[in-house]
Design a protein around this motif. Structure first.
Motif, short mmCIF file in Angstrom:
data_model
loop_
_atom_site.label_atom_id
_atom_site.label_comp_id
_atom_site.label_asym_id
_atom_site.label_seq_id
_atom_site.Cartn_x
_atom_site.Cartn_y
_atom_site.Cartn_z
N GLU A 124 0.85 -1.21 0.00
CA GLU A 124 0.00 0.00 0.00
C GLU A 124 0.88 1.25 0.00
O GLU A 124 0.70 2.16 -0.82
CB GLU A 124 -0.89 0.02 1.25
N HIS A 125 1.86 1.27 0.91
CA HIS A 125 2.74 2.43 1.05
C HIS A 125 3.45 2.72 -0.28
O HIS A 125 3.50 3.86 -0.75
CB HIS A 125 3.76 2.14 2.15
N ILE A 126 3.99 1.67 -0.90
CA ILE A 126 4.76 1.88 -2.14
C ILE A 126 3.84 2.30 -3.28
O ILE A 126 4.13 3.27 -3.99
CB ILE A 126 5.55 0.60 -2.50
N LEU A 127 2.71 1.62 -3.44
CA LEU A 127 1.83 1.95 -4.58
C LEU A 127 1.23 3.36 -4.43
O LEU A 127 1.08 4.07 -5.42
CB LEU A 127 0.74 0.90 -4.77
N LEU A 128 0.93 3.77 -3.19
CA LEU A 128 0.42 5.14 -3.00
C LEU A 128 1.50 6.16 -3.37
O LEU A 128 1.21 7.17 -4.02
CB LEU A 128 -0.02 5.37 -1.54
N SER A 129 2.75 5.86 -2.99
CA SER A 129 3.85 6.78 -3.35
C SER A 129 4.01 6.84 -4.86
O SER A 129 4.29 7.90 -5.43
CB SER A 129 5.19 6.34 -2.75
N LEU A 130 3.84 5.70 -5.52
CA LEU A 130 3.98 5.67 -6.98
C LEU A 130 2.89 6.51 -7.65
O LEU A 130 3.16 7.22 -8.62
CB LEU A 130 3.93 4.23 -7.51
N SER A 131 1.67 6.43 -7.11
CA SER A 131 0.57 7.25 -7.67
C SER A 131 0.93 8.72 -7.59
O SER A 131 0.66 9.50 -8.51
CB SER A 131 -0.72 7.04 -6.88
N GLU A 132 1.60 9.10 -6.47
CA GLU A 132 1.95 10.51 -6.28
C GLU A 132 2.94 11.01 -7.32
O GLU A 132 3.01 12.19 -7.61
CB GLU A 132 2.53 10.73 -4.87
N ILE A 133 3.77 10.09 -7.88
CA ILE A 133 4.72 10.55 -8.91
C ILE A 133 4.25 10.15 -10.31
O ILE A 133 5.02 10.19 -11.27
CB ILE A 133 6.16 10.03 -8.64
N GLY A 134 2.99 9.77 -10.42
CA GLY A 134 2.40 9.55 -11.74
C GLY A 134 2.63 8.16 -12.33
O GLY A 134 2.40 7.96 -13.52
N ILE A 135 3.10 7.21 -11.50
CA ILE A 135 3.19 5.83 -12.00
C ILE A 135 1.85 5.16 -11.66
O ILE A 135 1.57 4.85 -10.51
CB ILE A 135 4.40 5.06 -11.40
N LYS A 136 1.03 5.02 -12.70
CA LYS A 136 -0.35 4.55 -12.48
C LYS A 136 -0.36 3.10 -12.05
O LYS A 136 0.39 2.28 -12.61
CB LYS A 136 -1.16 4.72 -13.76
N ASN A 137 -1.21 2.81 -11.06
CA ASN A 137 -1.30 1.42 -10.59
C ASN A 137 -2.73 1.14 -10.13
O ASN A 137 -3.57 2.02 -10.08
CB ASN A 137 -0.27 1.17 -9.49
N HIS A 138 -2.97 -0.13 -9.80
CA HIS A 138 -4.35 -0.59 -9.56
C HIS A 138 -4.91 -0.23 -8.18
O HIS A 138 -6.11 -0.35 -7.96
CB HIS A 138 -4.45 -2.11 -9.80
N LEU A 139 -4.07 0.25 -7.26
CA LEU A 139 -4.55 0.44 -5.88
C LEU A 139 -5.54 1.61 -5.76
O LEU A 139 -5.24 2.73 -6.18
CB LEU A 139 -3.37 0.68 -4.93
N ILE A 140 -6.70 1.33 -5.18
CA ILE A 140 -7.64 2.40 -4.83
C ILE A 140 -7.40 2.76 -3.37
O ILE A 140 -7.08 3.88 -3.04
CB ILE A 140 -9.12 1.96 -5.02
N LYS A 141 -7.55 1.75 -2.48
CA LYS A 141 -7.25 1.99 -1.07
C LYS A 141 -7.14 0.67 -0.31
O LYS A 141 -7.68 -0.35 -0.74
CB LYS A 141 -8.31 2.88 -0.42
N ARG A 142 -6.44 0.73 0.81
CA ARG A 142 -6.40 -0.43 1.70
C ARG A 142 -7.69 -0.43 2.50
O ARG A 142 -8.13 0.62 2.96
CB ARG A 142 -5.18 -0.35 2.63
N LEU A 143 -8.31 -1.60 2.63
CA LEU A 143 -9.60 -1.68 3.33
C LEU A 143 -9.42 -2.05 4.79
O LEU A 143 -10.15 -1.57 5.66
CB LEU A 143 -10.49 -2.73 2.66
#
Ligand code: UDP
Length: 260
Positions: free
Chosen positions: A55-74
């Motif tokens: 979660e931590h890594i994919l959210l950071s990637l979204s912030e720099i524009g690397i698109k990924n499948h994570l919406i949110k941790r439930l």
């Protein structure tokens, strides 16, 4: 968002449908497998830590524009993610030679590569995920060359970012494996990063001691996998929930002691 039926169970995760046809729930299991499923075990708590780290890594990637499948941790074990058609290729990026590369080509373990090396493996357990070339990928139409170029560029950017992120907390990113898929949204097909990025899918060595902080602890019977994964999570500044739990426990303990 309602959780639906189980769609698929893999080696480390279970996928559930949801009331939204474009979204699924990814559940992180405690199961560990290696050597194409020949070595298996359950390591209590592994799924919880991988859920947090990924979660931590994919959210950071979204912030720099690397698109990924994570919406949110439930919750502790589940993430809400976008449904994608997974591309049947494992994309491996290496910065330091180890593992299958050293065995396959006789390269000395620990050799620092002059530039990152990208490898492609066909995602097929029955065939043992064989190494394939760019030519195989385009010949058998697993991906066209424009999409492959896009992924290669994305992998290099991802590697640069992850190298820096781990280096900042005293960890060498030796290599990693990622998966990509095509989204279904709004009719257009877009390639995004999927699956997970965690110590199960990366090789992570301590900068000073070269201590392995990843799944090689399981593959090589080194033990202490949970302390190693926890160390990665702590260095990345996550695991706040666990510290809260600890705080609650400490409060409870002290009130019990006071009552005595
Ligand atoms: N990897 C992975 N899943 C696989 C195979 C490899 O996540 O099915 C990761 C592995 O953790 C390492 C990188 O990909 O970070 C390269 O692994 P390698 O090809 O050396 O494979 P191995 O030594 O595990 O057979």
């Amino acid at each position: 968002m309602k959780k639906g039926k189980k769609l698929y169970e893999g080696k480390a995760k279970i996928i559930y449908s949801t009331s939204d046809k474009n979204l699924i729930i990814q559940y992180f299991k405690d199961d560990a497998t290696a050597f194409n499923n020949q070595k298996k075990s359950t390591i209590e708590g592994k799924g919880v830590i991988n859920n947090r780290i990924s979660e931590h890594i994919l959210l950071s990637l979204s912030e720099i524009g690397i698109k990924n499948h994570l919406i949110k941790r439930l919750n502790m074990r589940e993430q809400l993610v976008k449904l994608v058609d997974i591309i049947p290729i494992e994309f491996v990026v290496r910065n330091i030679a180890t593992g299958s590369l050293t065995k396959r080509l006789g390269i000395e373990d620990g050799t620092v590569l002059e530039k990152p090396l990208i490898e492609y493996c066909l995602k097929d357990d029955k065939l043992g995920d064989p190494l394939i070339s760019r030519e195989h990928i385009t010949t058998f139409n697993w991906l066209d060359s424009a999409n492959l170029d896009f992924i290669d560029k994305n992998l290099k950017r991802l590697n640069d970012y992850l190298l820096g992120m781990f280096r900042a907390v005293g960890i060498k990113l030796v290599d990693f494996k990622v998966e990509y898929g095509f989204t279904h949204e709004s009719g257009k097909k877009e390639i995004i990063l999927a699956d997970e990025i965690s110590p199960d899918t990366c090789r992570l060595w301590d900068v000073i001691t070269d201590k392995k902080l990843d799944k090689d602890r399981f593959r090589k019977n080194l033990g202490d996998l949970i302390p190693a994964y926890t160390e990665v999570a702590k260095r990345l500044g996550i695991l706040h929930e666990q510290s809260n739990i600890t705080a609650v426990n400490v409060t409870k303990l002290s009130s019990i002691k006071k009552k005595k």
